[in-house]
Design an enzyme around this catalytic site. Structure first.
Site, PDB file in Angstrom:
ATOM      1  N   THR A  26       0.826  -1.215   0.000  1.00 22.03           N
ATOM      2  CA  THR A  26       0.000   0.000   0.000  1.00 22.03           C
ATOM      3  C   THR A  26       0.858   1.262   0.000  1.00 22.03           C
ATOM      4  OG1 THR A  26      -1.793  -1.187   1.092  1.00 22.03           O
ATOM      5  CG2 THR A  26      -1.854   1.220   1.203  1.00 22.03           C
ATOM      6  N   GLU A  32       1.227   9.610  -5.655  1.00 20.71           N
ATOM      7  CA  GLU A  32       1.779  10.949  -5.402  1.00 20.71           C
ATOM      8  C   GLU A  32       2.732  11.374  -6.522  1.00 20.71           C
ATOM      9  OE1 GLU A  32       2.339  12.936  -1.782  1.00 20.71           O
ATOM     10  OE2 GLU A  32       2.371  11.031  -0.679  1.00 20.71           O
ATOM     11  N   HIS A  92      -7.236   0.289  -0.985  1.00 18.36           N
ATOM     12  CA  HIS A  92      -6.341  -0.662  -1.660  1.00 18.36           C
ATOM     13  C   HIS A  92      -7.070  -2.000  -1.593  1.00 18.36           C
ATOM     14  CE1 HIS A  92      -1.966  -2.292  -2.238  1.00 18.36           C
ATOM     15  NE2 HIS A  92      -2.779  -2.609  -3.232  1.00 18.36           N
TER      16      HIS A  92
END
Length: 128
Positions: A32, A40, A66
């Site tokens: 994750t 990002e 996730h």
């Protein structure tokens, strides 16, 4: 900068990105934290070419699911859509997919900063 801009980055999951390697779990699947890092990276790249020289963005908030496991060797694509521009604040809808479908999605917020001022302010913490 206008809303609606879409940007994607695709990477192949490596052993060093597995949960068992980064300390986020005991399983050999895409971690994750690595999915978040790819999201990002993608959001930052989406807008970087539109910023004045010396400016960049930093992540300030992320809220993602996730929901599916991805083993090493599979491709993962992060796709971001710029949904809101409010002064220096940028909001994105984000999605991560492997070759079998969606593995995560949510929202991400970034703020435009001046790189030198930001770094100076962070370094001042060492003087306290």
């Amino acid at each position: 900068m206008t809303t609606g801009k879409i940007f994607s980055i695709t990477e192949i999951v490596t052993d060093s990105q597995l949960a068992s390697e980064v300390g986020s779990g005991m399983v050999n699947v895409f971690a994750t934290p690595m999915m978040i890092a790819l999201i990002e990276k993608t959001a930052a790249a989406c807008v970087q070419d539109e910023l004045p020289e010396g400016d960049t963005t930093v992540g300030t908030s992320i809220n993602v699911s996730h929901v599916a496991a991805t083993p090493a060797g599979m491709k993962v694509t992060a796709t971001v859509t710029l949904t809101e521009v409010d002064g220096r604040k940028l909001e994105f809808f984000v999605k991560a997919e492997d070759e079998c479908g969606v593995i995560g999605e949510g929202t991400h917020e970034r703020v435009i900063i001046h790189t030198d001022r930001f770094n100076e302010k962070a370094q001042q913490k060492l003087q306290k």
